[in-house]
Design a protein around this motif. Sequence first.
Motif, mmCIF file in Angstrom:
data_model
loop_
_atom_site.group_PDB
_atom_site.id
_atom_site.type_symbol
_atom_site.label_atom_id
_atom_site.label_comp_id
_atom_site.label_asym_id
_atom_site.label_seq_id
_atom_site.Cartn_x
_atom_site.Cartn_y
_atom_site.Cartn_z
ATOM 1 N N LYS A 173 0.817 -1.212 0.000
ATOM 2 C CA LYS A 173 0.000 0.000 0.000
ATOM 3 C C LYS A 173 0.848 1.259 0.000
ATOM 4 N N SER A 174 2.098 1.130 0.451
ATOM 5 C CA SER A 174 2.959 2.311 0.530
ATOM 6 C C SER A 174 3.517 2.733 -0.826
ATOM 7 N N SER A 175 3.417 1.867 -1.822
ATOM 8 C CA SER A 175 3.941 2.163 -3.164
ATOM 9 C C SER A 175 2.828 2.657 -4.073
ATOM 10 N N ILE A 176 3.186 3.493 -5.029
ATOM 11 C CA ILE A 176 2.255 3.936 -6.065
ATOM 12 C C ILE A 176 2.345 2.958 -7.228
ATOM 13 N N VAL A 177 1.220 2.341 -7.582
ATOM 14 C CA VAL A 177 1.187 1.351 -8.661
ATOM 15 C C VAL A 177 0.672 2.021 -9.935
ATOM 16 N N ILE A 178 1.520 2.015 -10.961
ATOM 17 C CA ILE A 178 1.166 2.577 -12.270
ATOM 18 C C ILE A 178 1.187 1.443 -13.286
ATOM 19 N N THR A 179 0.100 1.260 -14.015
ATOM 20 C CA THR A 179 -0.004 0.152 -14.964
ATOM 21 C C THR A 179 -0.044 0.662 -16.399
ATOM 22 N N ASN A 180 0.872 0.153 -17.217
ATOM 23 C CA ASN A 180 0.786 0.350 -18.659
ATOM 24 C C ASN A 180 -0.200 -0.692 -19.177
ATOM 25 N N MET A 181 -1.333 -0.232 -19.686
ATOM 26 C CA MET A 181 -2.457 -1.125 -19.970
ATOM 27 C C MET A 181 -2.317 -1.919 -21.259
#
Length: 369
Positions: free
Chosen positions: A107-115
């Motif tokens: 939860k402490s990390s920012i998750v960015i997804t290339n879709m």
Amino acid sequence: MKIAILGTRGIPNNYGGFEQLAEYLSVGLVTKGHDVYVYSPHNHSYREKTFKGVNILHQYDPEYKIGTAGQFIYDLNCIRDTRRHSFDIILQLGYTSSSVWSRLFPKSSIVITNMDGLEWKRTKFRNSVKKFIKYAEQLAVKHSDYFVSDSIGIQQYLLDNYQKESTYIAYGAHLFNDNSVDAIMEFSVKAYEYDMLIARLEPENSIETILKGVELSNSKRPFLVIGNHLSKYGNYLKNKFKDPRIHFLGAIYDIYKLDNLRYYSNLYFHGHTVGGTNPSLLEAMASNSLICANDNQFNRSILNEDAYYFTNEKEVRHVLNSVLKTAQNDFMIENNRQKIKHDFAWDTINNQYEALFTRCLKTRTKSAK
């Protein structure tokens, strides 16, 4: 920033587009002073713990033993390992075999997804697999903090179907300037006297449509098909198209040879119909190819009016019969090279990712106060 990249078969790239992105992006971010980690399978041919300053985190991948199911276990191992680190940013490339585990991201990390592209539309998948991939897409949307779209079409799809904003960042490419006609001699072709395509031999890449057009055409030029043909569909194509002009060369991984083949071709056909910005299209643009592409929003958003287009075999036939690479269409080739230089250079792509990461981190920091 401390950044993790997962969802690939590792770096250095020996597989495909996401691996290429992971390699160039990670190395580029390291040169900007960031602490970057890329997850790789335990049996990747590169076994060192660092690559050009990038930290390599090898995780067990049983795909070689149990097939596709192994990808899910590998992604699980990668995501579980992210919990051992204090990553600021986790960039997830794709979602098909990873989003089922996305609730395990720290939860402490920012998750960015290339879709990625619209994977569930790929014709190679049976209906049950397509339904699962659609479900995986929904999970990725639910559990990601931010999104990257590698084409305007994907960006609009996310907005229309999920009401989710995303940042458009394409793939990159390097301009090719090291041409030598000697590099194509082994393929028994003459400069500008052959046509070609490079693609995975799959139905959604319009291979059959293009080759039907070759058969219908009056062209006497050889047509080179580059891509792994040791598959069920590859065998189908080889058995169907016995035209002596058509040469199935198999997979070629030597980028110098590929770039020269593109450079000295008369016409380069790009038949991809599914997905976003395709790396092979950018490489063709960077290699002075005169391009004839499948007419869809993904290809037009990149090529605009600087290509010929087809939707069926008759249109392929017309282009083959009527178009030669001459000074008359040099402007199309130069326009595409300028796009690579200004819009798709790796430095540009890396800067865009870094800017996105910085914005996301600042937004979280502000909201935490």
